[in-house]
Scaffold this active site. Sequence first.
Site, short mmCIF file in Angstrom:
data_model
loop_
_atom_site.label_atom_id
_atom_site.label_comp_id
_atom_site.label_asym_id
_atom_site.label_seq_id
_atom_site.Cartn_x
_atom_site.Cartn_y
_atom_site.Cartn_z
N GLY A 161 4.77 -4.89 -16.20
CA GLY A 161 3.87 -5.97 -15.81
C GLY A 161 4.41 -6.92 -14.75
O GLY A 161 3.91 -8.03 -14.62
N SER A 162 5.40 -6.50 -13.98
CA SER A 162 5.93 -7.41 -12.95
C SER A 162 4.87 -7.72 -11.89
O SER A 162 4.75 -8.87 -11.44
CB SER A 162 7.20 -6.87 -12.31
OG SER A 162 6.97 -5.63 -11.69
N ASN A 163 4.08 -6.72 -11.49
CA ASN A 163 3.00 -6.99 -10.54
C ASN A 163 1.91 -7.84 -11.18
O ASN A 163 1.38 -8.76 -10.55
CB ASN A 163 2.41 -5.69 -10.00
CG ASN A 163 3.18 -5.15 -8.83
OD1 ASN A 163 3.65 -5.89 -7.98
ND2 ASN A 163 3.34 -3.84 -8.79
N LYS A 213 -6.73 5.07 -25.68
CA LYS A 213 -7.35 5.95 -24.68
C LYS A 213 -8.79 6.28 -25.09
O LYS A 213 -9.69 6.31 -24.25
CB LYS A 213 -6.52 7.22 -24.53
CG LYS A 213 -6.96 8.11 -23.40
CD LYS A 213 -6.00 9.27 -23.21
CE LYS A 213 -6.44 10.13 -22.04
NZ LYS A 213 -5.51 11.24 -21.80
N ASN A 273 -6.54 -0.58 -6.82
CA ASN A 273 -5.28 -0.11 -7.37
C ASN A 273 -4.21 -0.23 -6.29
O ASN A 273 -4.51 -0.17 -5.10
CB ASN A 273 -5.41 1.36 -7.79
CG ASN A 273 -4.15 1.92 -8.41
OD1 ASN A 273 -3.51 1.29 -9.23
ND2 ASN A 273 -3.78 3.12 -8.00
N HIS A 305 -0.66 1.64 -5.05
CA HIS A 305 0.08 2.89 -5.18
C HIS A 305 1.38 2.77 -4.40
O HIS A 305 1.37 2.33 -3.25
CB HIS A 305 -0.76 4.06 -4.65
CG HIS A 305 -0.14 5.39 -4.91
ND1 HIS A 305 -0.16 5.98 -6.15
CD2 HIS A 305 0.53 6.23 -4.10
CE1 HIS A 305 0.47 7.14 -6.09
NE2 HIS A 305 0.90 7.31 -4.85
N GLU A 309 5.23 -4.78 -2.77
CA GLU A 309 4.16 -5.04 -3.75
C GLU A 309 4.06 -6.53 -4.06
O GLU A 309 2.97 -7.10 -4.07
CB GLU A 309 4.44 -4.27 -5.04
CG GLU A 309 4.27 -2.78 -4.92
CD GLU A 309 4.72 -2.03 -6.16
OE1 GLU A 309 4.26 -0.89 -6.33
OE2 GLU A 309 5.54 -2.56 -6.95
#
Length: 188
Positions: A12-14, A58, A101, A103, A173
């Site tokens: 979860g750093s981003n 899921k 998203n 990538h 990022e």
Amino acid sequence: MKKIIVFASGSGSNAENIIKYFAKSQIANVVSVFTNNANAKVIERAKNHQVEVEIFTKTELIDGNVLQKVKNIDPDLIVLAGFLLQFPKNIIEAYPNKIINIHPALLPNYGGKGMYGMHIHRAIVENKEKETGISIHYVNENYDEGAIIFQEKVALADTDTAEDVAAKIHELEQKHFPEVIDRLIRLA
């Protein structure tokens, strides 16, 4: 105030970087973090910033349970930040061009199922690439095939290890992802 939901599966750093960035915003904030991993560090990071967390399976992602929770929030933007499951068609159809998203490579290279994290960085080193970068793109029903919104490159040295590549990507990022989200949310 516009609402952002972040989906994440890991550290979860981003996600935390995005939460911090928008904590100072007059335009939008991160209202919830959704995760499919009950042991993910992103849970602690989100709670440290008083951001609501939704943990799901899921099956709940596929059967419409998560879609209903997302609809209850009614976000202006959904951000995938290290979310490893394929995003379900029902949410994509409910929020067209509102799901993005990041990538850790220059798409279309090094994209697709199984291409994430260190798998990508090792492949880049093995292939002796001279540069890599990040791609921020819209999410569609196929892994890493949505329209590209933003890319940023970084040069690689012949001596770079996969860990060196990961560090360079992480820096890109952290700098660019919140800025791109900010630009998109202002248009939402």
